[in-house]
Design a protein around this motif. Structure first.
Motif, PDB file in Angstrom:
ATOM      1  N   ARG A   1      -1.566  73.895 -94.347  1.00  0.00           N
ATOM      2  CA  ARG A   1      -1.440  75.282 -93.869  1.00  0.00           C
ATOM      3  C   ARG A   1      -2.711  75.722 -93.153  1.00  0.00           C
ATOM      4  NH1 ARG A   1       2.471  79.053 -95.403  1.00  0.00           N
ATOM      5  NH2 ARG A   1       4.082  78.123 -96.661  1.00  0.00           N
ATOM      6  N   LEU A   2      -3.814  75.102 -93.478  1.00  0.00           N
ATOM      7  CA  LEU A   2      -5.119  75.423 -92.895  1.00  0.00           C
ATOM      8  C   LEU A   2      -5.727  74.144 -92.331  1.00  0.00           C
ATOM      9  CD1 LEU A   2      -6.558  77.542 -95.851  1.00  0.00           C
ATOM     10  CD2 LEU A   2      -5.585  78.418 -93.726  1.00  0.00           C
ATOM     11  N   PRO A   3      -6.701  74.254 -91.449  1.00  0.00           N
ATOM     12  CA  PRO A   3      -7.404  73.055 -90.995  1.00  0.00           C
ATOM     13  C   PRO A   3      -8.006  72.310 -92.194  1.00  0.00           C
ATOM     14  CG  PRO A   3      -7.992  74.937 -89.628  1.00  0.00           C
ATOM     15  CD  PRO A   3      -7.196  75.472 -90.791  1.00  0.00           C
ATOM     16  N   ALA A   4      -8.016  70.997 -92.139  1.00  0.00           N
ATOM     17  CA  ALA A   4      -8.536  70.180 -93.238  1.00  0.00           C
ATOM     18  C   ALA A   4      -9.962  70.553 -93.603  1.00  0.00           C
ATOM     19  CB  ALA A   4      -8.444  68.699 -92.885  1.00  0.00           C
ATOM     20  N   THR A   5     -10.773  70.903 -92.609  1.00  0.00           N
ATOM     21  CA  THR A   5     -12.162  71.273 -92.908  1.00  0.00           C
ATOM     22  C   THR A   5     -12.220  72.563 -93.720  1.00  0.00           C
ATOM     23  OG1 THR A   5     -12.290  72.372 -90.749  1.00  0.00           O
ATOM     24  CG2 THR A   5     -13.135  70.110 -90.889  1.00  0.00           C
ATOM     25  N   THR A   6     -11.321  73.489 -93.452  1.00  0.00           N
ATOM     26  CA  THR A   6     -11.279  74.745 -94.203  1.00  0.00           C
ATOM     27  C   THR A   6     -10.820  74.494 -95.633  1.00  0.00           C
ATOM     28  OG1 THR A   6     -10.781  75.964 -92.184  1.00  0.00           O
ATOM     29  CG2 THR A   6     -10.310  77.083 -94.270  1.00  0.00           C
ATOM     30  N   VAL A   7      -9.808  73.667 -95.798  1.00  0.00           N
ATOM     31  CA  VAL A   7      -9.312  73.329 -97.138  1.00  0.00           C
ATOM     32  C   VAL A   7     -10.436  72.684 -97.956  1.00  0.00           C
ATOM     33  CG1 VAL A   7      -7.685  71.888 -98.437  1.00  0.00           C
ATOM     34  CG2 VAL A   7      -6.908  73.132 -96.412  1.00  0.00           C
ATOM     35  N   ALA A   8     -11.150  71.749 -97.338  1.00  0.00           N
ATOM     36  CA  ALA A   8     -12.252  71.070 -98.042  1.00  0.00           C
ATOM     37  C   ALA A   8     -13.369  72.036 -98.389  1.00  0.00           C
ATOM     38  CB  ALA A   8     -12.776  69.923 -97.186  1.00  0.00           C
ATOM     39  N   LYS A   9     -13.707  72.911 -97.456  1.00  0.00           N
ATOM     40  CA  LYS A   9     -14.786  73.891 -97.685  1.00  0.00           C
ATOM     41  C   LYS A   9     -14.405  74.878 -98.784  1.00  0.00           C
ATOM     42  CE  LYS A   9     -16.832  77.738 -95.392  1.00  0.00           C
ATOM     43  NZ  LYS A   9     -16.459  78.686 -94.387  1.00  0.00           N
ATOM     44  N   ASN A  10     -13.137  75.302 -98.802  1.00  0.00           N
ATOM     45  CA  ASN A  10     -12.694  76.278 -99.799  1.00  0.00           C
ATOM     46  C   ASN A  10     -12.820  75.761-101.222  1.00  0.00           C
ATOM     47  OD1 ASN A  10     -11.982  78.059 -97.791  1.00  0.00           O
ATOM     48  ND2 ASN A  10      -9.787  77.738 -98.008  1.00  0.00           N
ATOM     49  N   GLY A  11     -12.465  74.513-101.436  1.00  0.00           N
ATOM     50  CA  GLY A  11     -12.450  73.978-102.791  1.00  0.00           C
ATOM     51  C   GLY A  11     -11.159  74.353-103.509  1.00  0.00           C
ATOM     52  N   ASN A  12     -10.939  73.722-104.653  1.00  0.00           N
ATOM     53  CA  ASN A  12      -9.682  73.899-105.379  1.00  0.00           C
ATOM     54  C   ASN A  12      -9.411  75.346-105.784  1.00  0.00           C
ATOM     55  OD1 ASN A  12      -9.085  71.195-105.176  1.00  0.00           O
ATOM     56  ND2 ASN A  12      -9.893  70.671-107.187  1.00  0.00           N
ATOM     57  N   ALA A  13     -10.394  76.002-106.343  1.00  0.00           N
ATOM     58  CA  ALA A  13     -10.177  77.362-106.847  1.00  0.00           C
ATOM     59  C   ALA A  13      -9.801  78.331-105.723  1.00  0.00           C
ATOM     60  CB  ALA A  13     -11.416  77.863-107.587  1.00  0.00           C
ATOM     61  N   GLU A  14     -10.499  78.266-104.621  1.00  0.00           N
ATOM     62  CA  GLU A  14     -10.203  79.179-103.513  1.00  0.00           C
ATOM     63  C   GLU A  14      -8.860  78.858-102.861  1.00  0.00           C
ATOM     64  OE1 GLU A  14     -12.293  80.891 -99.461  1.00  0.00           O
ATOM     65  OE2 GLU A  14     -13.552  79.978-100.996  1.00  0.00           O
ATOM     66  N   ASN A  15      -8.539  77.575-102.731  1.00  0.00           N
ATOM     67  CA  ASN A  15      -7.241  77.196-102.174  1.00  0.00           C
ATOM     68  C   ASN A  15      -6.112  77.640-103.096  1.00  0.00           C
ATOM     69  OD1 ASN A  15      -8.054  75.988 -99.719  1.00  0.00           O
ATOM     70  ND2 ASN A  15      -8.656  74.148-100.822  1.00  0.00           N
ATOM     71  N   ARG A  16      -6.299  77.478-104.389  1.00  0.00           N
ATOM     72  CA  ARG A  16      -5.293  77.915-105.361  1.00  0.00           C
ATOM     73  C   ARG A  16      -5.096  79.426-105.269  1.00  0.00           C
ATOM     74  NH1 ARG A  16      -7.523  75.881-109.673  1.00  0.00           N
ATOM     75  NH2 ARG A  16      -6.634  73.840-109.306  1.00  0.00           N
ATOM     76  N   ALA A  17      -6.187  80.168-105.141  1.00  0.00           N
ATOM     77  CA  ALA A  17      -6.113  81.629-105.025  1.00  0.00           C
ATOM     78  C   ALA A  17      -5.397  82.032-103.726  1.00  0.00           C
ATOM     79  CB  ALA A  17      -7.505  82.242-105.072  1.00  0.00           C
TER      80      ALA A  17
END
Length: 155
Positions: free
Chosen positions: A4-20
């Motif tokens: 849903r987001l660029p891979a770099t954004t997903v990686a930067k966000n981390g699990n907790a932020e992506n889950r949120a």
């Protein structure tokens, strides 16, 4: 939030932020996918939504993306069966439920990107299961994907 987001954004966000972020989409009523249950226990997941919502698909260098702004084309981009429930035939019912879900939401086409054969990333499903669900290969001569294939089903 993968795809849903660029891979770099997903990686930067981390699990907790992506889950949120995913939780926020669900709370907002956005379509994100389906959960399959076995005896009241979550056992499978299928990500399905209008294709334009998937950044990674829309910006793919290998997939043939026709009509990029068409929200009536939906995509199944992830299938997951939890350990302990694998090998029980849950993938086909999840695909069929995703097809029904998309059709009831107004989709006219649903597509997916399964692996042609294993080994490969089974997180997108395998071709034989999609063929059993009535999908057909799409634009094979226009993709440079080596392991995956685009399949479509008209609704």
């Amino acid at each position: 939030m993968a795809r849903r987001l660029p891979a770099t954004t997903v990686a930067k966000n981390g699990n907790a932020e992506n889950r949120a972020a995913l939780h926020e989409l669900v709370q907002a009523g956005d379509r994100v996918g389906l959960i399959g249950y076995v005896e009241d226990h979550p056992a499978a997941w299928c990500a399905v939504a209008p294709r334009p919502e998937y950044y990674a698909i829309m910006h793919s260098r290998t997939l043939p993306i026709d009509d990029p702004d068409d929200t009536s084309i939906w995509a199944i981009n992830c299938l997951f069966v939890k350990t302990g429930y694998r090998g029980q035939g849950l993938t086909l019912p999840m695909i069929e439920a995703a097809v029904d879900y998309a059709a009831n939401a107004g989709a006219r086409i649903i597509e997916a990107y399964p692996v042609k054969t294993l080994p490969g990333d089974p997180g997108r499903g395998v071709l034989s299961t999609f063929l059993a669900a009535g999908f057909t290969p799409y634009a094979e001569n226009r993709t440079t994907a080596k392991r995956n294939i685009v399949v479509r089903r008209s609704l």
